[in-house]
Design a protein around this motif. Structure first.
Motif, PDB file in Angstrom:
ATOM      1  N   ARG A  60     -35.349  72.730 -48.287  1.00 32.07           N
ATOM      2  CA  ARG A  60     -34.795  73.479 -47.154  1.00 32.07           C
ATOM      3  C   ARG A  60     -35.763  73.461 -45.971  1.00 32.07           C
ATOM      4  NH1 ARG A  60     -35.414  78.076 -44.756  1.00 32.07           N
ATOM      5  NH2 ARG A  60     -36.963  78.857 -46.250  1.00 32.07           N
ATOM      6  N   LEU A  61     -37.054  73.633 -46.267  1.00 32.16           N
ATOM      7  CA  LEU A  61     -38.057  73.640 -45.200  1.00 32.16           C
ATOM      8  C   LEU A  61     -38.211  72.267 -44.565  1.00 32.16           C
ATOM      9  CD1 LEU A  61     -40.775  75.816 -46.979  1.00 32.16           C
ATOM     10  CD2 LEU A  61     -39.591  76.434 -44.865  1.00 32.16           C
ATOM     11  N   GLU A  62     -38.180  71.228 -45.390  1.00 31.42           N
ATOM     12  CA  GLU A  62     -38.353  69.863 -44.887  1.00 31.42           C
ATOM     13  C   GLU A  62     -37.258  68.979 -45.466  1.00 31.42           C
ATOM     14  OE1 GLU A  62     -38.531  67.091 -43.131  1.00 31.42           O
ATOM     15  OE2 GLU A  62     -40.346  68.154 -42.470  1.00 31.42           O
ATOM     16  N   PRO A  63     -36.135  68.826 -44.724  1.00 30.71           N
ATOM     17  CA  PRO A  63     -35.006  68.035 -45.237  1.00 30.71           C
ATOM     18  C   PRO A  63     -35.356  66.591 -45.591  1.00 30.71           C
ATOM     19  CG  PRO A  63     -34.334  69.368 -43.355  1.00 30.71           C
ATOM     20  CD  PRO A  63     -35.819  69.496 -43.449  1.00 30.71           C
ATOM     21  N   ALA A  64     -36.414  66.038 -44.965  1.00 27.71           N
ATOM     22  CA  ALA A  64     -36.802  64.665 -45.292  1.00 27.71           C
ATOM     23  C   ALA A  64     -37.289  64.542 -46.730  1.00 27.71           C
ATOM     24  CB  ALA A  64     -37.889  64.179 -44.336  1.00 27.71           C
ATOM     25  N   LEU A  65     -37.603  65.681 -47.369  1.00 28.21           N
ATOM     26  CA  LEU A  65     -38.056  65.690 -48.759  1.00 28.21           C
ATOM     27  C   LEU A  65     -36.927  65.995 -49.742  1.00 28.21           C
ATOM     28  CD1 LEU A  65     -41.467  67.582 -48.412  1.00 28.21           C
ATOM     29  CD2 LEU A  65     -41.178  65.219 -49.209  1.00 28.21           C
ATOM     30  N   ALA A  66     -35.705  66.025 -49.278  1.00 28.54           N
ATOM     31  CA  ALA A  66     -34.588  66.451 -50.127  1.00 28.54           C
ATOM     32  C   ALA A  66     -34.508  65.630 -51.419  1.00 28.54           C
ATOM     33  CB  ALA A  66     -33.280  66.352 -49.362  1.00 28.54           C
ATOM     34  N   ALA A  67     -34.593  64.316 -51.314  1.00 26.11           N
ATOM     35  CA  ALA A  67     -34.484  63.479 -52.509  1.00 26.11           C
ATOM     36  C   ALA A  67     -35.698  63.640 -53.410  1.00 26.11           C
ATOM     37  CB  ALA A  67     -34.313  62.015 -52.102  1.00 26.11           C
ATOM     38  N   TYR A  68     -36.863  63.710 -52.826  1.00 33.43           N
ATOM     39  CA  TYR A  68     -38.099  63.782 -53.607  1.00 33.43           C
ATOM     40  C   TYR A  68     -38.312  65.155 -54.242  1.00 33.43           C
ATOM     41  CZ  TYR A  68     -42.986  62.743 -54.798  1.00 33.43           C
ATOM     42  OH  TYR A  68     -44.166  62.510 -55.476  1.00 33.43           O
ATOM     43  N   SER A  69     -37.712  66.181 -53.667  1.00 36.25           N
ATOM     44  CA  SER A  69     -37.953  67.546 -54.147  1.00 36.25           C
ATOM     45  C   SER A  69     -37.517  67.738 -55.600  1.00 36.25           C
ATOM     46  CB  SER A  69     -37.244  68.560 -53.248  1.00 36.25           C
ATOM     47  OG  SER A  69     -35.842  68.409 -53.342  1.00 36.25           O
ATOM     48  N   THR A  70     -36.610  66.918 -56.084  1.00 38.79           N
ATOM     49  CA  THR A  70     -36.169  67.042 -57.478  1.00 38.79           C
ATOM     50  C   THR A  70     -37.249  66.592 -58.460  1.00 38.79           C
ATOM     51  OG1 THR A  70     -35.196  64.822 -57.452  1.00 38.79           O
ATOM     52  CG2 THR A  70     -33.777  66.659 -56.787  1.00 38.79           C
ATOM     53  N   ARG A  71     -38.322  65.976 -57.942  1.00 36.06           N
ATOM     54  CA  ARG A  71     -39.377  65.442 -58.796  1.00 36.06           C
ATOM     55  C   ARG A  71     -40.650  66.284 -58.750  1.00 36.06           C
ATOM     56  NH1 ARG A  71     -39.219  59.255 -56.802  1.00 36.06           N
ATOM     57  NH2 ARG A  71     -41.034  59.104 -58.187  1.00 36.06           N
ATOM     58  N   ILE A  72     -40.571  67.449 -58.112  1.00 38.99           N
ATOM     59  CA  ILE A  72     -41.748  68.310 -58.025  1.00 38.99           C
ATOM     60  C   ILE A  72     -41.418  69.707 -58.533  1.00 38.99           C
ATOM     61  CG2 ILE A  72     -42.693  67.029 -56.059  1.00 38.99           C
ATOM     62  CD1 ILE A  72     -41.736  69.332 -54.249  1.00 38.99           C
ATOM     63  N   ALA A  73     -42.468  70.451 -58.858  1.00 38.58           N
ATOM     64  CA  ALA A  73     -42.287  71.842 -59.299  1.00 38.58           C
ATOM     65  C   ALA A  73     -42.210  72.791 -58.111  1.00 38.58           C
ATOM     66  CB  ALA A  73     -43.429  72.242 -60.222  1.00 38.58           C
ATOM     67  N   GLY A  74     -42.915  72.454 -57.043  1.00 36.74           N
ATOM     68  CA  GLY A  74     -42.947  73.326 -55.867  1.00 36.74           C
ATOM     69  C   GLY A  74     -44.115  72.955 -54.980  1.00 36.74           C
ATOM     70  N   ALA A  75     -44.480  73.873 -54.086  1.00 35.17           N
ATOM     71  CA  ALA A  75     -45.504  73.567 -53.101  1.00 35.17           C
ATOM     72  C   ALA A  75     -46.155  74.831 -52.575  1.00 35.17           C
ATOM     73  CB  ALA A  75     -44.891  72.771 -51.936  1.00 35.17           C
ATOM     74  N   VAL A  76     -47.295  74.637 -51.949  1.00 37.79           N
ATOM     75  CA  VAL A  76     -47.908  75.683 -51.128  1.00 37.79           C
ATOM     76  C   VAL A  76     -47.472  75.422 -49.690  1.00 37.79           C
ATOM     77  CG1 VAL A  76     -50.048  76.694 -50.279  1.00 37.79           C
ATOM     78  CG2 VAL A  76     -49.899  75.903 -52.649  1.00 37.79           C
ATOM     79  N   TYR A  77     -46.903  76.430 -49.054  1.00 33.26           N
ATOM     80  CA  TYR A  77     -46.433  76.281 -47.675  1.00 33.26           C
ATOM     81  C   TYR A  77     -47.316  77.110 -46.750  1.00 33.26           C
ATOM     82  CZ  TYR A  77     -43.440  76.670 -43.529  1.00 33.26           C
ATOM     83  OH  TYR A  77     -42.953  76.666 -42.250  1.00 33.26           O
TER      84      TYR A  77
END
Length: 418
Positions: free
Chosen positions: A181-198
């Motif tokens: 949601r924060l970075e739409p360019a990561l939409a596809a890749y986000s399914t491969r991560i647990a999360g992030a520090v923002y």
């Protein structure tokens, strides 16, 4: 404005730390000379760095978590961290001191000091940006530090809590869905991560452009700029440097001398009786032209800066370009570009941001980042050296982040001595 105690200061090195120091000294009313063996500024580690200004996420490489990662990082062929043993006492000494610093107490102490210096640097840099109307693709998009596993994210949460107690900026842990949601360019890749520090307050800038503009300002305001001139000898008498001689035939006298020559500073300092634990950590970058992809889709390239901890790769938007940088190689003085590393960065770009182009001139670059075992830079006078020799080195991957803060600190030390 002129200082009643104005001094002539000679800075050796025209990367971001040297030029930021020269700028701070000139602003304080001191006469400045800059010597650089390359024919232009930012010819070393500043030229193609990761472009991120990491004011709020300064966790040093020397962290207790490195121990459990070490076998994988060192043994895997495509590891982002590589160690190539050399017949070099400095490499082994640095490596042992680095491992000795990989404990919780040292890491927390380094984090605290780096956060303080980074905060000072931000104030000084943003004041210079406003004062000089510098154009270096500076913007404040925030930053996402991605973690592939829940364990990694949990460890990051502990670091965030630590930094909060030390006065760090507002940060929060976000899950994979919020990353998208924060970075739409990561939409596809986000399914491969647990999360992030923002961290919403983080910035980015083109370090080469910044160095070029600082150099131009310094020259316009009276600084003597000697590009294409290598220091050959120092004349040391009475416990102080009287002058230095360059390959261009110039003999330069000054009141003070600042060594800001990055990874080469350790060897050069030894010639003057100073021993500092600085060793080169080799990194790489590519720069992707995203203009066409952005015309096709506004979410082809990230707006927010991104650090992928699993890949040890950072992504930073610079106008219509994306700087992709990473890797840590402890390989001695090998400054050549390894094609496999460039391929790896291109592959990471394709995996994380599949809409970005994988063709054309990626502008491959490598740089030798001057690092200390603890991650803390070395600023000021050092034992054993001439009394008018000042060090400005050891910033590692945080040179752009810390340069203006280190410049302010060096100026303060000089004024206290005066």
């Amino acid at each position: 404005m002129k200082n009643e105690q104005s001094r002539h200061v000679c800075i050796v090195g025209a990367g971001i730390t040297g030029l930021a120091t020269a700028y701070a000294l000139q602003q304080a009313g001191h006469r400045v000379t800059v010597i650089e063996r390359a024919t232009q500024p930012a010819a070393g580690a500043s030229g193609g760095n990761g472009a991120q200004l990491s004011y709020s996420y300064v966790q040093p490489l020397a962290d207790p978590g490195i121990w459990k990662m070490l076998p994988k990082l060192l043994l895997e062929k495509d590891s982002p961290l590589q160690f190539r043993p050399q017949i070099d006492p400095q490499q082994w000494s640095w490596g042992l001191r680095f491992l000795g610093a990989c404990n919780r107490q040292t890491s927390q102490n380094s984090t605290r000091k780096l956060l303080t210096l980074a905060a000072q640097s931000r104030v000084a840099f943003e004041a210079a940006l406003q004062r000089e109307a510098l154009h270096c693709d500076h913007h404040t998009p925030g930053k996402l530090v991605l973690y592939a596993t829940q364990q990694g994210l949990d460890d990051a949460a502990r670091q965030v809590r630590l930094q909060a107690t030390l006065g760090g900026a507002t940060q929060r842990i976000v899950n994979a869905a919020e990353v998208a949601r924060l970075e739409p360019a990561l939409a596809a890749y986000s399914t491969r991560i647990a999360g992030a520090v923002y961290t919403p307050s983080e910035s980015a800038a083109d370090c080469r452009m910044l160095c070029e503009q600082l150099s131009a300002l310094l020259g316009k305001r009276g600084a003597a700029l000697h590009y294409g001139a290598q220091v050959l000898t120092y004349d040391v008498r009475g416990g102080a440097i009287q002058s230095l001689r360059t390959s261009a035939g110039d003999q330069i006298h000054a009141d003070d001398f600042v060594l800001a020559t990055g990874w080469e500073s350790a060897e050069q300092a030894r010639r003057l009786g100073v021993h500092i634990p600085v060793y080169p950590l080799k990194g790489y970058s590519i720069t992707v032209d995203a203009a066409q992809a952005l015309r096709a889709s506004p979410h082809a390239a990230p707006d927010i800066s991104v650090t992928d901890t699993a890949r040890k790769v950072v992504f930073a938007r610079l106008g219509a370009r994306v700087r992709v940088a990473g890797m840590v190689e402890i390989v001695g003085r090998d400054t050549g570009i390894e094609p496999g590393r460039i391929t790896s960065l291109a592959d990471s770009t394709r995996e994380v941001f599949p809409q970005l182009p994988q063709h054309g001139d990626l502008r491959p670059w490598t740089g030798m980042r001057p690092a200390t075992p603890t991650g803390l830079p070395i600023t000021g006078r050092q034992p054993g050296g001439p009394r008018n020799l000042w060090m400005q080195t050891g910033h590692g991957a945080l040179g752009l982040t810390l340069a203006f803060g280190s410049a302010t600190e060096l100026l303060r030390q000089m004024m206290n001595q005066a």
